[in-house]
Scaffold this active site. Structure first.
Site, PDB file in Angstrom:
ATOM      1  N   SER A 169       0.711  -1.117   0.079  1.00  0.00           N
ATOM      2  CA  SER A 169      -0.001  -0.062  -0.112  1.00  0.00           C
ATOM      3  C   SER A 169       0.920   1.258  -0.097  1.00  0.00           C
ATOM      4  O   SER A 169       1.622   1.408  -0.796  1.00  0.00           O
ATOM      5  CB  SER A 169      -0.875  -0.109   1.142  1.00  0.00           C
ATOM      6  OG  SER A 169      -1.767   1.129   1.229  1.00  0.00           O
ATOM      7  N   HIS A 184      -2.422  -1.128  -3.595  1.00  0.00           N
ATOM      8  CA  HIS A 184      -3.645  -0.440  -3.250  1.00  0.00           C
ATOM      9  C   HIS A 184      -3.412   1.000  -4.301  1.00  0.00           C
ATOM     10  O   HIS A 184      -2.583   1.611  -4.111  1.00  0.00           O
ATOM     11  CB  HIS A 184      -3.884   0.049  -1.847  1.00  0.00           C
ATOM     12  CG  HIS A 184      -4.112  -1.114  -0.939  1.00  0.00           C
ATOM     13  ND1 HIS A 184      -3.805  -0.865   0.519  1.00  0.00           N
ATOM     14  CD2 HIS A 184      -4.561  -2.391  -1.268  1.00  0.00           C
ATOM     15  CE1 HIS A 184      -4.406  -2.039   1.039  1.00  0.00           C
ATOM     16  NE2 HIS A 184      -4.783  -2.897   0.081  1.00  0.00           N
ATOM     17  N   ASP A 201      -4.705  -4.936   6.041  1.00  0.00           N
ATOM     18  CA  ASP A 201      -4.737  -5.677   5.149  1.00  0.00           C
ATOM     19  C   ASP A 201      -3.673  -6.574   4.871  1.00  0.00           C
ATOM     20  O   ASP A 201      -2.514  -6.005   4.835  1.00  0.00           O
ATOM     21  CB  ASP A 201      -5.136  -4.930   3.786  1.00  0.00           C
ATOM     22  CG  ASP A 201      -5.521  -5.564   2.614  1.00  0.00           C
ATOM     23  OD1 ASP A 201      -5.988  -6.830   2.873  1.00  0.00           O
ATOM     24  OD2 ASP A 201      -5.606  -5.237   1.740  1.00  0.00           O
TER      25      ASP A 201
END
Length: 413
Positions: free
Chosen positions: A226, A253, A350
């Site tokens: 991310s 992401h 996540d």
């Protein structure tokens, strides 16, 4: 008080973003272009910078590079949602920016009020993050500048290599890093020019890792990242050896439109055939599929050394889509070939459940270490599950992946 430098050539945008951050309790300073941003960053020493991409005199991309070399700082890019803006934003991330947001353009219903809220939320995350590798981004920017200058010099002297990309790939610096406290009342020990030494800014690209010995056939790698991830993922793909013949699934992401361009960049850098994933397609050895923005990427089955994947536009998980957990958990359930799960820098949790699933399924698990993670949230949450086999710095991620599939001559027979 946490300090934020807002950089934009539009007085209106400076006012909108600056007022939102001031009302959220931040100490705000402004700059009107890249040159002014560099000077203000050195004098004001902000904790976070919001940086417009397109500005007169000196644009945001070059300003990011200069700031990361001289005064390493967390930089959040604000860009227009266009093809040119997408490429420019990826360039900025490559040079050291850690994240980005789109300015509203009327195409998706977002307004300035949405942008203001998103900027405050993102700055909140960055200001409170355990950020310990600003020096890593500094090394990346320095290596980029060194390589670019060398390419310019070679062109000027008639020694440019045919077909060479003068921008090249970034060498992610290793070595010592300096922790930068982000709390409003903490003593700030990270000063301009501190952190990575010249030893951590290699001048040459070592290229793909060379394989020695015997390795598992048709391995699968599932990689999740991310905030701060794009430049590290790019560096990993530069060094991932084609001889490993892995199948690679990447969940970075990113919003829609960015992932296709990101896949194209990885394809140029890598020996692997990299593309944005399509619904129902097969991923073969030596190929990599990037989860599209706004769609989960799932593994359906694994037959004859090939993965079949599908896209799912179901509910967001952990507030994101694509989610790392979805891809890792489906791979753990349906991939029968040797499996490795890897989580890189980013905010949130996540990937933690995905790492647990990969480990439970008998796969190997790796997390990026704190010292080289621009934001240590995702790797930290994964490590705390107790299911991570290896913790590795950015500079050794590929070697760690390769070692995970080293059979040392062993077979199943």
């Amino acid at each position: 008080m946490t300090r934020v430098l807002v950089v934009d050539d539009s007085q209106f945008m400076r006012t909108v973003v600056g007022n939102a951050l001031t009302e959220a309790g931040y100490d705000v300073e402004t700059a009107t272009n890249g040159s002014e941003a560099i000077e203000t960053a050195a004098a004001y020493d902000p904790d976070v910078v919001t940086m417009d991409v397109e500005m007169p005199e000196l644009g945001g991309i070059d300003a990011v590079e200069r700031i990361m070399v001289t005064n390493p700082t967390l930089i959040l890019m604000l860009s227009v949602h266009t093809e040119q803006g997408t490429e420019a934003t990826l360039d900025a991330l490559e040079r050291g920016a850690v994240d980005f947001l789109h300015k509203p353009d009327g195409s998706d219903g977002r307004t300035l009020a949405h942008l203001s809220s998103e900027v405050v939320d993102k700055v909140d995350e960055l200001a409170n993050a355990n950020v310990s590798s600003i020096a890593l981004a500094r090394a990346s920017a320095s290596a980029y500048a060194t390589r670019s200058h060398r390419a310019d010099r070679d062109v000027a002297t008639g020694r440019a290599v045919a077909g060479a990309d003068p921008r090249g790939g970034l060498e992610v610096g290793g070595g010592s890093t300096t922790s930068r406290p982000t709390g409003p009342d903490e003593q700030r020990s990270f000063r301009p020019g501190a952190g990575a030494s010249s030893e951590s800014e290699p001048d040459d690209d070592p290229g793909p890792v060379e394989l020695e010995g015997e390795y598992a056939a048709d391995p699968t790698i599932v990689l999740g990242a991310s905030t701060g991830g794009p430049k590290i993922v790019e560096r990993l793909f530069e060094r991932l050896p084609a001889d490993l013949e892995a199948k690679v699934l990447v969940v970075q992401h990113m919003p829609e439109d960015f992932t296709e361009r990101f896949a194209e960049r990885l394809d140029r850098l890598s020996e692997y055939d990299v593309r944005e994933a399509a619904n129902g397609e097969l991923v073969r050895s030596g190929e990599a599929a990037i989860a599209p923005g706004d769609a989960h990427l799932e593994v359906v089955n694994n037959v004859g050394g090939r993965l079949r994947v599908r896209l799912d536009d179901g509910e967001r998980l952990h507030g994101v889509r694509p989610a790392i957990d979805v891809t890792m958990q489906s791979a753990a359930e349906n991939a029968v070939d040797p499996l490795c799960g890897l989580v890189l820098t980013g905010m949130g949790r996540d990937g933690a459940a995905g790492i647990e699933a990969v480990k439970t399924a008998g796969g190997h698990t790796i997390a990026q270490d704190e010292a080289t993670s621009p934001v240590f949230g995702i790797p930290c949450q994964a490590i705390q599950t107790g299911c991570v086999d290896d913790i590795a710095p950015a500079t050794e991620l590929v070697e760690t992946i390769v070692d995970a599939f080293d059979t040392d001559g062993e077979t199943d027979e």
